[in-house]
Design a protein around this motif. Structure first.
Motif, PDB file in Angstrom:
ATOM      1  N   LEU A 198       0.832  -1.209   0.000  1.00 27.61           N
ATOM      2  CA  LEU A 198       0.000   0.000   0.000  1.00 27.61           C
ATOM      3  C   LEU A 198       0.867   1.260   0.000  1.00 27.61           C
ATOM      4  O   LEU A 198       0.550   2.250  -0.668  1.00 27.61           O
ATOM      5  CB  LEU A 198      -0.932  -0.011   1.213  1.00 27.61           C
ATOM      6  CG  LEU A 198      -2.074  -1.046   1.172  1.00 27.61           C
ATOM      7  CD1 LEU A 198      -2.830  -1.060   2.505  1.00 27.61           C
ATOM      8  CD2 LEU A 198      -3.024  -0.743   0.032  1.00 27.61           C
ATOM      9  N   LEU A 199       1.974   1.198   0.789  1.00 28.93           N
ATOM     10  CA  LEU A 199       2.871   2.356   0.812  1.00 28.93           C
ATOM     11  C   LEU A 199       3.476   2.609  -0.577  1.00 28.93           C
ATOM     12  O   LEU A 199       3.584   3.753  -1.040  1.00 28.93           O
ATOM     13  CB  LEU A 199       3.981   2.131   1.851  1.00 28.93           C
ATOM     14  CG  LEU A 199       3.556   2.219   3.325  1.00 28.93           C
ATOM     15  CD1 LEU A 199       4.725   1.833   4.240  1.00 28.93           C
ATOM     16  CD2 LEU A 199       3.074   3.625   3.667  1.00 28.93           C
ATOM     17  N   ALA A 200       3.858   1.494  -1.203  1.00 32.05           N
ATOM     18  CA  ALA A 200       4.446   1.647  -2.546  1.00 32.05           C
ATOM     19  C   ALA A 200       3.410   2.205  -3.525  1.00 32.05           C
ATOM     20  O   ALA A 200       3.697   3.098  -4.348  1.00 32.05           O
ATOM     21  CB  ALA A 200       4.991   0.296  -3.026  1.00 32.05           C
ATOM     22  N   ARG A 201       2.160   1.649  -3.393  1.00 33.80           N
ATOM     23  CA  ARG A 201       1.111   2.149  -4.284  1.00 33.80           C
ATOM     24  C   ARG A 201       0.811   3.616  -4.007  1.00 33.80           C
ATOM     25  O   ARG A 201       0.607   4.419  -4.924  1.00 33.80           O
ATOM     26  CB  ARG A 201      -0.158   1.310  -4.115  1.00 33.80           C
ATOM     27  CG  ARG A 201       0.000  -0.156  -4.558  1.00 33.80           C
ATOM     28  CD  ARG A 201       0.128  -0.245  -6.076  1.00 33.80           C
ATOM     29  NE  ARG A 201      -1.020   0.268  -6.769  1.00 33.80           N
ATOM     30  CZ  ARG A 201      -2.113  -0.458  -7.035  1.00 33.80           C
ATOM     31  NH1 ARG A 201      -2.186  -1.720  -6.645  1.00 33.80           N
ATOM     32  NH2 ARG A 201      -3.114   0.074  -7.687  1.00 33.80           N
ATOM     33  N   ARG A 202       0.781   3.999  -2.698  1.00 30.82           N
ATOM     34  CA  ARG A 202       0.518   5.398  -2.345  1.00 30.82           C
ATOM     35  C   ARG A 202       1.614   6.296  -2.894  1.00 30.82           C
ATOM     36  O   ARG A 202       1.330   7.376  -3.415  1.00 30.82           O
ATOM     37  CB  ARG A 202       0.429   5.518  -0.819  1.00 30.82           C
ATOM     38  CG  ARG A 202       0.163   6.956  -0.355  1.00 30.82           C
ATOM     39  CD  ARG A 202       0.122   7.027   1.146  1.00 30.82           C
ATOM     40  NE  ARG A 202      -1.015   6.270   1.666  1.00 30.82           N
ATOM     41  CZ  ARG A 202      -1.236   6.073   2.973  1.00 30.82           C
ATOM     42  NH1 ARG A 202      -0.383   6.532   3.871  1.00 30.82           N
ATOM     43  NH2 ARG A 202      -2.290   5.389   3.378  1.00 30.82           N
ATOM     44  N   HIS A 203       2.849   5.799  -2.721  1.00 27.49           N
ATOM     45  CA  HIS A 203       3.958   6.594  -3.228  1.00 27.49           C
ATOM     46  C   HIS A 203       3.833   6.769  -4.740  1.00 27.49           C
ATOM     47  O   HIS A 203       4.031   7.865  -5.288  1.00 27.49           O
ATOM     48  CB  HIS A 203       5.283   5.915  -2.854  1.00 27.49           C
ATOM     49  CG  HIS A 203       6.472   6.696  -3.288  1.00 27.49           C
ATOM     50  ND1 HIS A 203       6.834   7.902  -2.721  1.00 27.49           N
ATOM     51  CD2 HIS A 203       7.412   6.442  -4.261  1.00 27.49           C
ATOM     52  CE1 HIS A 203       7.907   8.356  -3.301  1.00 27.49           C
ATOM     53  NE2 HIS A 203       8.287   7.480  -4.260  1.00 27.49           N
ATOM     54  N   VAL A 224      -0.031  11.852  -9.077  1.00 27.21           N
ATOM     55  CA  VAL A 224      -0.786  13.076  -8.798  1.00 27.21           C
ATOM     56  C   VAL A 224       0.099  14.302  -9.023  1.00 27.21           C
ATOM     57  O   VAL A 224      -0.337  15.316  -9.589  1.00 27.21           O
ATOM     58  CB  VAL A 224      -1.341  13.032  -7.358  1.00 27.21           C
ATOM     59  CG1 VAL A 224      -1.877  14.396  -6.949  1.00 27.21           C
ATOM     60  CG2 VAL A 224      -2.432  11.981  -7.239  1.00 27.21           C
ATOM     61  N   ALA A 225       1.352  14.194  -8.571  1.00 26.31           N
ATOM     62  CA  ALA A 225       2.268  15.323  -8.759  1.00 26.31           C
ATOM     63  C   ALA A 225       2.483  15.592 -10.241  1.00 26.31           C
ATOM     64  O   ALA A 225       2.480  16.744 -10.701  1.00 26.31           O
ATOM     65  CB  ALA A 225       3.592  15.034  -8.049  1.00 26.31           C
ATOM     66  N   ARG A 226       2.673  14.457 -10.995  1.00 27.29           N
ATOM     67  CA  ARG A 226       2.856  14.648 -12.438  1.00 27.29           C
ATOM     68  C   ARG A 226       1.599  15.229 -13.078  1.00 27.29           C
ATOM     69  O   ARG A 226       1.663  16.103 -13.952  1.00 27.29           O
ATOM     70  CB  ARG A 226       3.232  13.312 -13.093  1.00 27.29           C
ATOM     71  CG  ARG A 226       4.665  12.877 -12.797  1.00 27.29           C
ATOM     72  CD  ARG A 226       5.108  11.784 -13.768  1.00 27.29           C
ATOM     73  NE  ARG A 226       4.293  10.583 -13.612  1.00 27.29           N
ATOM     74  CZ  ARG A 226       4.580   9.592 -12.761  1.00 27.29           C
ATOM     75  NH1 ARG A 226       5.650   9.665 -11.976  1.00 27.29           N
ATOM     76  NH2 ARG A 226       3.805   8.525 -12.695  1.00 27.29           N
ATOM     77  N   LEU A 227       0.413  14.734 -12.616  1.00 30.75           N
ATOM     78  CA  LEU A 227      -0.839  15.267 -13.160  1.00 30.75           C
ATOM     79  C   LEU A 227      -0.987  16.751 -12.840  1.00 30.75           C
ATOM     80  O   LEU A 227      -1.454  17.545 -13.662  1.00 30.75           O
ATOM     81  CB  LEU A 227      -2.031  14.481 -12.618  1.00 30.75           C
ATOM     82  CG  LEU A 227      -2.224  13.069 -13.195  1.00 30.75           C
ATOM     83  CD1 LEU A 227      -3.345  12.343 -12.459  1.00 30.75           C
ATOM     84  CD2 LEU A 227      -2.528  13.147 -14.678  1.00 30.75           C
ATOM     85  N   ARG A 228      -0.600  17.112 -11.605  1.00 31.61           N
ATOM     86  CA  ARG A 228      -0.673  18.531 -11.243  1.00 31.61           C
ATOM     87  C   ARG A 228       0.251  19.368 -12.139  1.00 31.61           C
ATOM     88  O   ARG A 228      -0.107  20.470 -12.567  1.00 31.61           O
ATOM     89  CB  ARG A 228      -0.299  18.707  -9.775  1.00 31.61           C
ATOM     90  CG  ARG A 228      -1.394  18.231  -8.825  1.00 31.61           C
ATOM     91  CD  ARG A 228      -0.948  18.356  -7.392  1.00 31.61           C
ATOM     92  NE  ARG A 228      -2.017  17.927  -6.478  1.00 31.61           N
ATOM     93  CZ  ARG A 228      -1.866  17.812  -5.158  1.00 31.61           C
ATOM     94  NH1 ARG A 228      -0.679  18.100  -4.598  1.00 31.61           N
ATOM     95  NH2 ARG A 228      -2.880  17.422  -4.406  1.00 31.61           N
TER      96      ARG A 228
END
Length: 200
Positions: A15-20, A26-30
């Protein structure tokens, strides 16, 4: 040797890896959204600039079309004035040509009249000379002597004071006059004795 992780730990790690990974996406999308927003802003600015340029270009084009229409009207008016001037010039040239022809005709008539007057004057002078010559021709002589006698002589031009010989005698013409005979148009010389011409 490390112990194998439990399923919970593996799930949490996953989950941590997926969140990361999701955070990175999200950062790239932003970043993509921010870039798109910047591009959209630039596009709006470019569109506004293009619209301003088009408005300015349209206004300038309208102004140039108006100037061109005014220039065309001016050129048309100048062409009309030029054509009118050419027509007037042709008319004046025609009138001038007619005047020149009339003047030449008048000059020819004046020369003809002058020549005719000269010929008439010459003929009149010749006639007058002939009349004077005919008028001075004397065909009768009123001769002095014991008794005056009227003698016919050869037609001779005489004048007062002229010497004339009649019947071998010298006389002077005292005067000239008409014949003393009625209805006689001949000229008569009235003579006197020429003392200087008496033969010894």
């Amino acid at each position: 040797m490390a112990q194998a992780s439990t399923p919970e730990e593996q799930l949490e790690s996953l989950l941590l890896a997926r969140r990361h990974g999701l955070e990175e996406q999200v950062a790239r999308l932003r970043e993509v959204v921010a870039d798109l927003e910047r591009r959209e802003l630039l596009l709006r600015d470019s569109r506004a600039s293009v619209e301003r340029v088009l408005r300015v270009g349209t206004s300038d084009l309208d102004l140039r079309e108006t100037e061109l229409a005014n220039t065309l009207r001016d050129v048309t008016a100048r062409e009309e004035r030029l054509r009118a001037g050419e027509i007037e010039l042709a008319r004046r040239r025609s009138e001038l040509g007619a005047v020149e022809l009339k003047r030449e005709a008048v000059e020819r008539r004046e020369r003809a009249v002058s020549d005719r007057e000269e010929r008439i004057a010459t003929r009149e002078e010749a006639l007058m000379e002939r009349e004077r010559s005919l008028a001075s021709l004397v065909e009768l002589a009123f001769v002095p002597g014991v008794a005056y006698r009227l003698s016919e002589i050869e037609p001779t031009p005489l004048a007062s004071g002229s010497n004339v010989e009649v019947d071998d005698a010298q006389y002077l013409v005292a005067r000239l006059g008409p014949s003393p005979l009625p209805a006689d148009t001949r000229r008569c010389a009235y003579l006197i004795a020429d003392i200087a011409g008496v033969r010894l």
